[in-house]
Design a protein around this motif. Sequence first.
Motif, PDB file in Angstrom:
ATOM      1  N   ASN A  75       0.812  -1.227   0.000  1.00 48.68           N
ATOM      2  CA  ASN A  75       0.000   0.000   0.000  1.00 48.68           C
ATOM      3  C   ASN A  75       0.843   1.274   0.000  1.00 48.68           C
ATOM      4  O   ASN A  75       0.329   2.362  -0.221  1.00 48.68           O
ATOM      5  N   ASP A  76       2.150   1.153   0.253  1.00 49.04           N
ATOM      6  CA  ASP A  76       3.017   2.329   0.173  1.00 49.04           C
ATOM      7  C   ASP A  76       3.544   2.567  -1.238  1.00 49.04           C
ATOM      8  O   ASP A  76       4.212   3.571  -1.488  1.00 49.04           O
ATOM      9  N   ALA A  77       3.270   1.637  -2.160  1.00 51.86           N
ATOM     10  CA  ALA A  77       3.971   1.694  -3.443  1.00 51.86           C
ATOM     11  C   ALA A  77       3.345   2.611  -4.492  1.00 51.86           C
ATOM     12  O   ALA A  77       4.030   3.445  -5.081  1.00 51.86           O
ATOM     13  N   TRP A  78       2.086   2.454  -4.752  1.00 53.34           N
ATOM     14  CA  TRP A  78       1.521   3.057  -5.949  1.00 53.34           C
ATOM     15  C   TRP A  78       0.618   4.255  -5.679  1.00 53.34           C
ATOM     16  O   TRP A  78      -0.507   4.327  -6.132  1.00 53.34           O
ATOM     17  N   HIS A  79       1.111   5.186  -4.876  1.00 59.73           N
ATOM     18  CA  HIS A  79       0.377   6.445  -4.754  1.00 59.73           C
ATOM     19  C   HIS A  79       1.382   7.551  -4.491  1.00 59.73           C
ATOM     20  O   HIS A  79       2.530   7.286  -4.126  1.00 59.73           O
ATOM     21  N   SER A  80       0.948   8.800  -4.675  1.00 59.25           N
ATOM     22  CA  SER A  80       1.890   9.905  -4.519  1.00 59.25           C
ATOM     23  C   SER A  80       2.254  10.052  -3.057  1.00 59.25           C
ATOM     24  O   SER A  80       1.399   9.903  -2.181  1.00 59.25           O
ATOM     25  N   SER A  81       3.520  10.370  -2.819  1.00 56.16           N
ATOM     26  CA  SER A  81       3.945  10.553  -1.438  1.00 56.16           C
ATOM     27  C   SER A  81       3.203  11.778  -0.918  1.00 56.16           C
ATOM     28  O   SER A  81       2.912  12.716  -1.653  1.00 56.16           O
ATOM     29  N   GLY A  82       2.896  11.776   0.344  1.00 61.32           N
ATOM     30  CA  GLY A  82       2.147  12.909   0.880  1.00 61.32           C
ATOM     31  C   GLY A  82       0.713  12.506   1.161  1.00 61.32           C
ATOM     32  O   GLY A  82       0.149  12.895   2.171  1.00 61.32           O
ATOM     33  N   ASP A  83       0.135  11.675   0.301  1.00 67.04           N
ATOM     34  CA  ASP A  83      -1.215  11.156   0.578  1.00 67.04           C
ATOM     35  C   ASP A  83      -1.123  10.222   1.772  1.00 67.04           C
ATOM     36  O   ASP A  83      -0.154   9.477   1.877  1.00 67.04           O
ATOM     37  N   SER A  84      -2.110  10.223   2.635  1.00 69.51           N
ATOM     38  CA  SER A  84      -2.150   9.159   3.640  1.00 69.51           C
ATOM     39  C   SER A  84      -2.647   7.921   2.899  1.00 69.51           C
ATOM     40  O   SER A  84      -3.266   8.029   1.841  1.00 69.51           O
ATOM     41  N   VAL A  85      -2.376   6.739   3.482  1.00 73.65           N
ATOM     42  CA  VAL A  85      -2.806   5.510   2.802  1.00 73.65           C
ATOM     43  C   VAL A  85      -4.312   5.530   2.573  1.00 73.65           C
ATOM     44  O   VAL A  85      -4.794   5.184   1.501  1.00 73.65           O
ATOM     45  N   GLY A  86      -5.052   6.004   3.610  1.00 74.13           N
ATOM     46  CA  GLY A  86      -6.508   6.044   3.487  1.00 74.13           C
ATOM     47  C   GLY A  86      -6.967   6.881   2.302  1.00 74.13           C
ATOM     48  O   GLY A  86      -7.786   6.447   1.494  1.00 74.13           O
ATOM     49  N   ASP A  87      -6.405   8.089   2.179  1.00 76.99           N
ATOM     50  CA  ASP A  87      -6.792   8.974   1.065  1.00 76.99           C
ATOM     51  C   ASP A  87      -6.403   8.369  -0.265  1.00 76.99           C
ATOM     52  O   ASP A  87      -6.978   8.677  -1.307  1.00 76.99           O
ATOM     53  N   ALA A  88      -5.381   7.542  -0.196  1.00 77.03           N
ATOM     54  CA  ALA A  88      -4.825   7.044  -1.449  1.00 77.03           C
ATOM     55  C   ALA A  88      -5.515   5.782  -1.962  1.00 77.03           C
ATOM     56  O   ALA A  88      -5.217   5.344  -3.078  1.00 77.03           O
TER      57      ALA A  88
END
Length: 359
Positions: A165-178
């Motif tokens: 879950n840390d891989a494919w979203h922009s840094s800065g987003d929380s996992v939930g938002d992402a």
Amino acid sequence: MKVVLIGVGQAGGKVTQALAEFDNRMGFDAVRGALAVNSAKADLQSLSIDTCLIGQARVNGHGVGGDNELGAEIMQEDTGEVMGQLDGRITAEAEGIFVVAGLGGGTGSGGAPVLVRELARVYDIPVYALGVLPGRDEGAMYQANAGRSLKTLVREADSTLLVDNDAWHSSGDSVGDAFDAINQAIAQRVGLLLASGEAIEGVGESVVDSSEVINTFREGEISALGYASATASEDSAENINTAMSTARQALFTGTSLPDARTADAALLVVAGRPESIPRKGVERARRMVEDETGSLQVRGGDFPLDSDRLAALVLLSGVERSDRMEEFMKRAREANEQQAESDADPAAQFQNDELNDLF
Ligand code: GDP
């Protein structure tokens, strides 16, 4: 590869739906069926794919609240119901079944390994798991649940494809938002991988065949998927560099398990308009993947796709030895020990000093 998808739990259902929608929108027809299974009624009601509610007698539609042992028990008790719903959907044309789940929760974490085992017992085609690992900042329960679930899944599934879950979203987003962004990324990337063997146009020697995808998923191994894309030039000679740079990016910064680069086997797929895919570039990129992963079994091929972009997909099999996996298993073991320490029963503490299988 023609597949039937079964999502278990909340994340499993949402990712399954996103994959089915992407496949449908693109007209690939690789996804031949999609079912969402859950013990929480509310989670199923928000989905538009077919659903199956399990565990009503035990939790009355309210879910298992992160208790993955209860998730496993419920699936065990109601496997018949799920298998009954699948009856007639897994037809002779299906080449694989994917059980999709978030490994850190309860229903998917516990239920997916049980369902994989039952499917593998009944069907002759490979049964794969697509598992979502909790991000680093998710709590100890998620880490411990995911560790035990993963251990059991790897034992039961033909192969386990992981997305951190840390891989494919922009840094800065929380996992939930992402979550939505991650689910869309999974749908697109895994969706392209599944469809890559299904190309009907431009079938030729260099086009990837679904058997190459199947053969790259090694029995009992963990796999990861890398992805990157760039605008393609009209001139295919200029795309030689683009093929190399996107393949590098897919491998170095675009994998579903960050920093996983060692592999026993790999597959590189370059997708784009047939006339813009540079033969030489694909071959060079394939050799680069061989060098970087240390695998001598790197297949390479094209996926003809009507797009202005050139995309590289890299499927890596045997990533369990990567630093990232070791780091995750360490986190899961520590979380499991913490849980055991907070347990008042010293006998249970003694039992729990290792990560146990779920069943
Ligand atoms: P279950 O319904 O009991 O199986 O539990 P969940 O599916 O909610 O699993 C919880 C784990 O999945 C946690 O690690 C969450 O971060 C993750 N998760 C929950 N929903 C999503 C989602 O929509 N997308 C992704 N990528 N992860 C999710």
